[in-house]
Write an enzyme that holds these catalytic residues in place. Sequence first.
Site, mmCIF file in Angstrom:
data_model
loop_
_atom_site.group_PDB
_atom_site.id
_atom_site.type_symbol
_atom_site.label_atom_id
_atom_site.label_comp_id
_atom_site.label_asym_id
_atom_site.label_seq_id
_atom_site.Cartn_x
_atom_site.Cartn_y
_atom_site.Cartn_z
ATOM 1 C CE LYS A 13 -2.282 -0.952 3.827
ATOM 2 N NZ LYS A 13 -1.673 -2.253 4.211
ATOM 3 N NE ARG A 88 -4.283 -1.477 10.328
ATOM 4 C CZ ARG A 88 -3.261 -0.901 9.684
ATOM 5 N NH1 ARG A 88 -3.374 0.302 9.182
ATOM 6 N NH2 ARG A 88 -2.136 -1.558 9.525
ATOM 7 N NE ARG A 127 7.491 -3.157 5.875
ATOM 8 C CZ ARG A 127 6.204 -2.846 6.000
ATOM 9 N NH1 ARG A 127 5.475 -2.611 4.923
ATOM 10 N NH2 ARG A 127 5.646 -2.806 7.185
ATOM 11 N NE ARG A 154 6.283 -0.586 10.296
ATOM 12 C CZ ARG A 154 5.114 -0.593 9.657
ATOM 13 N NH1 ARG A 154 4.986 0.050 8.521
ATOM 14 N NH2 ARG A 154 4.102 -1.253 10.147
ATOM 15 N NE ARG A 165 2.164 -5.029 11.228
ATOM 16 C CZ ARG A 165 3.306 -4.980 10.535
ATOM 17 N NH1 ARG A 165 4.408 -5.508 11.031
ATOM 18 N NH2 ARG A 165 3.341 -4.398 9.365
HETATM 19 P P1 ADP Z 1 1.041 -2.135 8.157
HETATM 20 O O1 ADP Z 1 -0.046 -1.869 7.149
HETATM 21 O O2 ADP Z 1 2.336 -2.523 7.516
HETATM 22 O O3 ADP Z 1 0.652 -3.052 9.282
HETATM 23 P P2 ADP Z 1 0.829 0.589 9.228
HETATM 24 O O4 ADP Z 1 2.008 1.466 9.150
HETATM 25 O O5 ADP Z 1 -0.360 0.910 8.414
HETATM 26 O O6 ADP Z 1 1.408 -0.832 8.908
HETATM 27 O O7 ADP Z 1 0.342 0.446 10.771
HETATM 28 C C1 ADP Z 1 1.229 0.124 11.812
HETATM 29 C C2 ADP Z 1 0.457 0.022 13.127
HETATM 30 O O8 ADP Z 1 -0.155 1.288 13.430
HETATM 31 C C3 ADP Z 1 -0.696 -0.975 13.132
HETATM 32 O O9 ADP Z 1 -0.280 -2.286 13.417
HETATM 33 C C4 ADP Z 1 -1.595 -0.380 14.239
HETATM 34 O O10 ADP Z 1 -1.095 -0.669 15.518
HETATM 35 C C5 ADP Z 1 -1.441 1.119 14.024
HETATM 36 N N1 ADP Z 1 -2.472 1.643 13.085
HETATM 37 C C6 ADP Z 1 -2.240 2.198 11.865
HETATM 38 N N2 ADP Z 1 -3.399 2.552 11.263
HETATM 39 C C7 ADP Z 1 -4.394 2.217 12.131
HETATM 40 C C8 ADP Z 1 -5.824 2.299 12.103
HETATM 41 N N3 ADP Z 1 -6.458 2.809 11.038
HETATM 42 N N4 ADP Z 1 -6.499 1.847 13.185
HETATM 43 C C9 ADP Z 1 -5.878 1.342 14.239
HETATM 44 N N5 ADP Z 1 -4.554 1.209 14.338
HETATM 45 C C10 ADP Z 1 -3.806 1.643 13.298
#
Ligand code: ADP
Length: 208
Positions: A13, A88, A127, A154, A165
């Site tokens: 994404k 999400r 990654r 990360r 996740r």
């Molecule tokens: P990825 O898609 O690789 O898991 P992101 O950078 O989108 O990583 O998100 C990392 C973390 O940030 C998630 O595992 C969660 O803890 C938090 N997070 C990000 N976006 C949201 C969201 N929309 N709602 C709840 N938690 C979120």
Amino acid sequence: MNLVLLGAPGAGKGTQAKKLVDTYDIVHISTGNILRASVKAGTPLGLEAQSYMDAGELVPDSVVIGLVKERLQEEDAEKGFVLDGFPRTATQAVALTTELDELGRGIDYAIAVEVAPEVIVERLSNRQLCKACGYIGTKGDTSCPVCSGPLHQRDDDNPDTVRNRLEVYTKSTSPLIDYYHGADLLVEVNGDQDPDEVFADIQAVIAP
Ligand code: ADP
Ligand code: ZN
């Protein structure tokens, strides 16, 4: 153009969001990036978010929805946006629809980037990110090919957190595919291709 990117962690994404921003002059809104910046800055929001993120759990809806609402009201978001990592949960999706309604705007497309779970685990464990420019590379890279900045893994790309996740994605986020399908906004693309090919498939739908 207002876009939502859907897809598992590691589906690509972030990579596609960058290409969309560069091509269509829209803003990139990544809740993950906003939250990581807050953690780094040690703000109250960051302190609250960190334990959820480290465990691979979702940060509470109320927190994330508030962040996105504020961001959408900033002036540069008027030219269009790509949301990456939000919504999400069903609650977040409904809140987004309501907020955009109130602003007299709406989503044009929800793009689901689809990748098999085996591929995801492999990608996330390899990654590497550039601290300076955000370039997304793999374990083989020693420094950033774009800006020569240092690369790092990360914190939440470790095997246990990755597994969690993915579970959270399957349970809470994947049902949004049906939500946007029902709203007739869904576009599905195969994410298991070269990033430029994925982008070409997206463009074929959004700007034919
Ligand atoms: P990825 O898609 O690789 O898991 P992101 O950078 O989108 O990583 O998100 C990392 C973390 O940030 C998630 O595992 C969660 O803890 C938090 N997070 C990000 N976006 C949201 C969201 N929309 N709602 C709840 N938690 C979120
Ligand atoms: Zn870089």
